[in-house]
Design an enzyme around this catalytic site. Structure first.
Site, PDB file in Angstrom:
ATOM      1  N   GLU A 182      39.385 -29.659 103.310  1.00 18.05           N
ATOM      2  CA  GLU A 182      39.216 -30.585 102.191  1.00 18.05           C
ATOM      3  C   GLU A 182      37.979 -31.473 102.385  1.00 18.05           C
ATOM      4  O   GLU A 182      38.024 -32.687 102.175  1.00 18.05           O
ATOM      5  CB  GLU A 182      40.481 -31.433 102.004  1.00 18.05           C
ATOM      6  CG  GLU A 182      41.689 -30.601 101.629  1.00 18.05           C
ATOM      7  CD  GLU A 182      42.947 -31.421 101.414  1.00 18.05           C
ATOM      8  OE1 GLU A 182      43.742 -31.050 100.542  1.00 18.05           O
ATOM      9  OE2 GLU A 182      43.143 -32.421 102.126  1.00 18.05           O
ATOM     10  N   GLU A 262      47.342 -24.853  99.664  1.00 18.30           N
ATOM     11  CA  GLU A 262      48.337 -25.879  99.981  1.00 18.30           C
ATOM     12  C   GLU A 262      49.152 -26.166  98.725  1.00 18.30           C
ATOM     13  O   GLU A 262      48.782 -27.018  97.920  1.00 18.30           O
ATOM     14  CB  GLU A 262      47.676 -27.177 100.479  1.00 18.30           C
ATOM     15  CG  GLU A 262      46.988 -27.078 101.813  1.00 18.30           C
ATOM     16  CD  GLU A 262      46.495 -28.448 102.305  1.00 18.30           C
ATOM     17  OE1 GLU A 262      46.915 -29.472 101.734  1.00 18.30           O
ATOM     18  OE2 GLU A 262      45.684 -28.464 103.243  1.00 18.30           O
TER      19      GLU A 262
END
Length: 650
Positions: A182, A262
């Site tokens: 991320e 995710e």
């Protein structure tokens, strides 16, 4: 990463002692928008598991339950700081044996999506980055800062050679490897850093392995978190518009497989908040929507979580928010590894798209309510008859459970090297203390006959400071909370501040999260000086058998302030999982048989119990309990062992 046709991520296998099919490959197909495994279209359904949060004796049980849920793969984080606690000092033994864990996944028929960082987030201390990076105060983490890259390079040269022979095209089961995590959410937006990582991963793993990134569905984050040569995937949770979310991935990758790396089946808890929960119906509906689109999915909010004191991280959302000890997070497998309603709802959805493994789901692990155990304070006296915590004592030790000590009375045990002298306070990082506690000791410079304000500048108590004057507990100073106390005293009176690291921030711009007393403690705005600073090695002392190796001194009452309490209990011929409840206690930490089970904080909640895996317990001899209570034990200290958790009370 845009292109046509099949990207050649797989190919001929590396030399091996065992024959490996030449066709073995895992590739991207940009024409059919899918993965190809050994040339055939392939879609994975995966779940995350953190080996670092699971005791090694439970690895097989948890992985088998994931396999029987219908998962074809597991996603695995590798926390750098778990394996390199000091520069150049590596630990891959016991619970840290990542190679043994990966080999077990292969044995059980699970593919692996590996996330080796170097930054992983994972609600883990500093996102997996080692605290010793902050020994250089001006370092810029997650960037092309040469000091940071040098440390990353050393780490990758240790880790990735362990990974390479386990890659799919070399005969292993690792089908893809994530680079960073991320990164688009981080302020630096440093493409040179991503290029450096891409080059390092390629140099150490080869040109054939599929490398990818994960970012949110926000375009500005995808812009900073993606790079040519790394396949871009996204993450989002139930309740999201699946078509819009994958539309964001298509902004970065117009062709190729759809991937949610995710999918959040639960969410994290913060001390002082409510226990997070996510509807099983909503989770199942979102999963089915994605699978109907042909997407690849990894389910996050993981499939087993064990509390480990040193490693819970924190967030910063307008204020510092430490994460609870438990990583249960309403996951498909509970903290104790038990299948939940959510797991069976997920399994039912998976069965609509592929065959499930034959056979029943392994049952929940057995639990036992061992009942009430009285605790008393620990003696500061040396001597004793008990062996180190990991062995059974050769003979019963009389009155083993009636011992007591205030923390200030045992500094010689907890800091055998003695204090560091400094005119002004020093941070944890300045004295090379990564975790736990540091005690700051000085004296009042003059009489304080009228109430005076003892305080610290904003954001300089990191994270909680327990104040003692003349050895008596005065109260607690807290980061982004109470930062002053009113005190009186005489010149020369001792003043002690016990500083606790509650976890370094694991996400966002503030991960350079220094700990300790970051600014001068002052008395009516006059800075205090002449400090003795004690870096405390509490874990080490308890693992070596203290305080159960001390002669007893009886005291059956609790008191205010930091103190140690002990007790023992014997199991009735079994060592089953259990949960400890802290009725009347304030805040502190628990060890059983030298194993650090984490923080309790029932006054703040929501977590009220700590999970004790049966593998920590002993049969046939006493189990040693040690509690460090920081603010005030109940008048009659005891613990209650239950057969179920309490995670949602404030």
């Amino acid at each position: 990463s845009v292109g046509g046709g099949v990207r050649a991520w797989g190919g001929s296998a590396a030399p091996s002692t065992a024959p490996v099919p030449q066709a073995r490959s895992f590739q991207l197909d940009y024409e059919e928008n899918c993965f190809r495994k050994d040339g055939a279209p392939f879609r994975y359904i995966s779940g995350s598991i953190h080996y670092a949060r699971v005791p090694r004796p439970s690895w097989r049980d948890r992985l088998l339950k994931m396999y029987m849920s219908g998962l074809s793969a597991v996603q695995v984080y590798v926390p750098w700081n778990y394996h390199e606690p000091l520069p150049g000092v590596y630990d891959f033994s016991g619970d840290r044996d990542v190679e043994a864990f990966l080999d077990l996944t292969a044995e059980l028929g699970l593919l692996v999506i590996l996330r080796p960082g170097p930054y992983i987030c994972a609600e883990w201390e500093m996102g997996g980055l080692p605290a010793w990076l902050l020994w250089r105060p001006d370092i810029v983490l997650r960037s092309s800062d040469p000091a940071y890259l040098a440390a990353v390079d050393s780490w990758l040269h240790v880790l990735l050679p362990k990974i390479k022979p386990r890659l799919y095209h070399h005969g292993g089961n690792i089908i893809s490897v994530q680079v960073e995590n991320e990164y688009g959410s981080y302020y630096a937006c440093d493409y040179d850093y991503l290029r450096y990582l891409l080059g390092s991963f390629r140099a150490l793993l080869g040109s054939e392995v599929l490398l990818f990134t994960t970012d949110s569905t926000r375009v500005e984050e995808l812009r900073c978190g993606t790079l040519q040569g790394l396949y871009a995937t996204v993450d989002f949770g139930p309740g999201s518009n699946v078509t819009e979310a994958f539309g964001a991935q298509r902004w970065a990758e117009p062709r190729g497989p759809l991937v949610n790396s995710e999918y959040y089946t639960g969410w994290l808890d913060y001390w002082g908040g409510a226990h997070a929960s996510t509807s099983s119906v909503q989770v199942a509906r979102g999963l089915e929507d994605m699978l109907q689109l042909g997407a690849n999915v990894n389910m996050q909010s993981v499939w087993l979580q064990l509390p480990l004191l040193l490693w819970p991280g924190a967030d910063f959302k307008d204020q510092y928010k430490p994460v609870t000890t438990s990583y249960d997070y309403d996951a498909p497998l509970s903290e104790a590894g038990d299948p939940t309603e959510k797991l069976f709802a997920i399994r039912e959805v998976i069965s609509k798209f592929q065959h499930l493994p034959m056979g029943p789901m392994p049952p929940a692990t057995p639990k036992y309510a061992y009942g009430r155990v009285a605790l008393q304070k620990v003696s500061a006296s040396p001597g004793g008859c008990a062996a180190p915590a990991w062995h059974c004592p050769p003979a019963p030790c009389p009155s083993l459970s009636s011992q007591y000590a205030d923390l200030l009375d045992v500094l010689d045990v907890l800091c055998p090297s003695g204090p560091i002298q400094s005119q002004f306070s020093l941070t944890f990082e300045a004295i090379k203390q990564a975790h736990g506690f540091v005690l700051y000791h000085t004296q009042l410079p003059q009489d304080v006959l009228d109430l005076a304000t003892l305080g610290a500048p904003p954001h300089s108590i990191c994270d909680r400071g327990y104040v003692l004057l003349r050895g008596e507990y005065q109260g607690t100073l807290e980061r982004d909370g109470q930062t002053t106390l009113r005190v009186t005293g005489r010149a020369g009176d001792t003043l002690d501040l016990l500083l606790e690291n509650m976890g370094r921030i694991s996400f966002g711009a503030n991960i350079s999260d220094f700990k300790g007393l970051l600014g001068n403690l002052s008395l009516d705005s006059s800075p205090l000086s002449n400090w003795l600073i004690y870096p405390l090695a509490i874990d080490t002392a308890i693992q070596q058998g203290w305080p159960h190796s001390a002669w007893p001194k009886s005291s059956s009452e609790g008191k205010a302030g930091p103190a140690f309490y002990t007790g023992t209990f014997e199991t009735p011929g079994i060592a089953w999982d259990t949960f400890v409840k802290f009725s009347g206690w304030s805040k502190g930490q628990l060890w059983i048989n030298g194993f650090n089970l984490g923080r309790y904080w029932p006054r703040r909640g929501p977590q009220q119990t700590l999970f004790v895996p049966g593998s920590v317990l002993r049969v046939g001899c006493p189990n040693n309990i040690t509690v460090l209570e920081l603010e005030g034990a109940p008048p009659t200290p005891f613990l209650l062992f239950l057969d179920r958790p309490l995670l949602n009370r404030t």
